[in-house]
Design a protein around this motif. Structure first.
Motif, short mmCIF file in Angstrom:
data_model
loop_
_atom_site.label_atom_id
_atom_site.label_comp_id
_atom_site.label_asym_id
_atom_site.label_seq_id
_atom_site.Cartn_x
_atom_site.Cartn_y
_atom_site.Cartn_z
N THR A 1 0.83 -1.20 0.00
CA THR A 1 0.00 0.00 0.00
C THR A 1 0.86 1.24 0.00
O THR A 1 2.01 1.22 0.44
CB THR A 1 -0.94 0.02 1.23
OG1 THR A 1 -1.78 1.16 1.15
CG2 THR A 1 -0.18 0.04 2.54
N ASP A 2 0.28 2.33 -0.47
CA ASP A 2 0.93 3.64 -0.42
C ASP A 2 0.25 4.55 0.60
O ASP A 2 0.51 5.75 0.64
CB ASP A 2 0.93 4.30 -1.80
CG ASP A 2 1.90 3.63 -2.77
OD1 ASP A 2 2.92 3.08 -2.30
OD2 ASP A 2 1.62 3.61 -3.98
N LEU A 3 -0.62 3.98 1.44
CA LEU A 3 -1.30 4.79 2.46
C LEU A 3 -0.32 5.25 3.53
O LEU A 3 0.70 4.61 3.79
CB LEU A 3 -2.41 3.96 3.12
CG LEU A 3 -3.62 3.62 2.25
CD1 LEU A 3 -4.53 2.63 2.96
CD2 LEU A 3 -4.38 4.89 1.88
N ASN A 4 -0.67 6.36 4.19
CA ASN A 4 0.17 6.86 5.27
C ASN A 4 -0.03 6.01 6.53
O ASN A 4 -0.98 5.22 6.62
CB ASN A 4 -0.10 8.35 5.54
CG ASN A 4 -1.52 8.62 6.00
OD1 ASN A 4 -2.08 7.90 6.82
ND2 ASN A 4 -2.12 9.66 5.45
N GLU A 5 0.85 6.18 7.49
CA GLU A 5 0.84 5.35 8.70
C GLU A 5 -0.47 5.46 9.48
O GLU A 5 -0.99 4.47 9.99
CB GLU A 5 2.02 5.72 9.59
CG GLU A 5 2.18 4.78 10.77
CD GLU A 5 3.42 5.08 11.60
OE1 GLU A 5 3.51 4.53 12.71
OE2 GLU A 5 4.28 5.86 11.15
N ALA A 6 -1.02 6.67 9.57
CA ALA A 6 -2.27 6.86 10.31
C ALA A 6 -3.41 6.09 9.66
O ALA A 6 -4.21 5.44 10.36
CB ALA A 6 -2.61 8.35 10.40
#
Length: 137
Positions: free
Chosen positions: A98-103
């Motif tokens: 995934t390229d989602l941010n940590e939050a």
């Protein structure tokens, strides 16, 4: 309205038909419990349902919040206990690209870990869930 109709076939097999869609699932007793192991066993389906539910609620949240989940695949291992025969542990190893941010990742993991099936399983069933997260590119 009923959800499914289940028939005992023969030789420890059942056939379940989802009444809304007509989809059919056949089960068999596992080899270690007098069956042929030709299909998912009922306990295999219970354990598999945990993984499917986690991914489904994560997908729902992602869709509602316009997030791109990326690619998630999971391997599930079901560990049985005896006396009484029951599921003792469900191990899930998730490979998540995934390229989602940590939050966002942490929120989605929390949602998955608290899915309806996870909350419906008996508290004695150990749920060991590991996420291996890497970037898509």
């Amino acid at each position: 309205m009923a959800t499914a109709k289940i028939y005992y076939q023969h030789s420890l097999k059942t056939k379940a038909t989802h009444l809304n869609s007509g989809e059919v699932i056949t089960t068999d007793a596992p080899k270690d419990n007098n069956g042929d192991g030709a299909y998912f066993s009922p306990t295999d389906l219970a354990a598999t349902s945990l993984v499917s539910c986690m991914l489904t609620v994560m997908g729902i949240y992602a869709n509602q919040n316009k997030l791109e989940l990326g690619s998630i695949s999971c391997e599930m291992t079901k560990i049985m206990a005896s006396n009484p025969r029951r599921i003792a542990e469900i191990k899930i190893d998730a490979d998540w690209k995934t390229d989602l941010n940590e939050a966002s990742i942490n929120k989605l993991k929390e949602i998955g870990l608290n899915c309806p099936v996870a909350k419906s399983l008996h508290p004695d069933i150990k749920q060991t869930i590991n996420f291996d997260i890497s970037t898509l590119s």
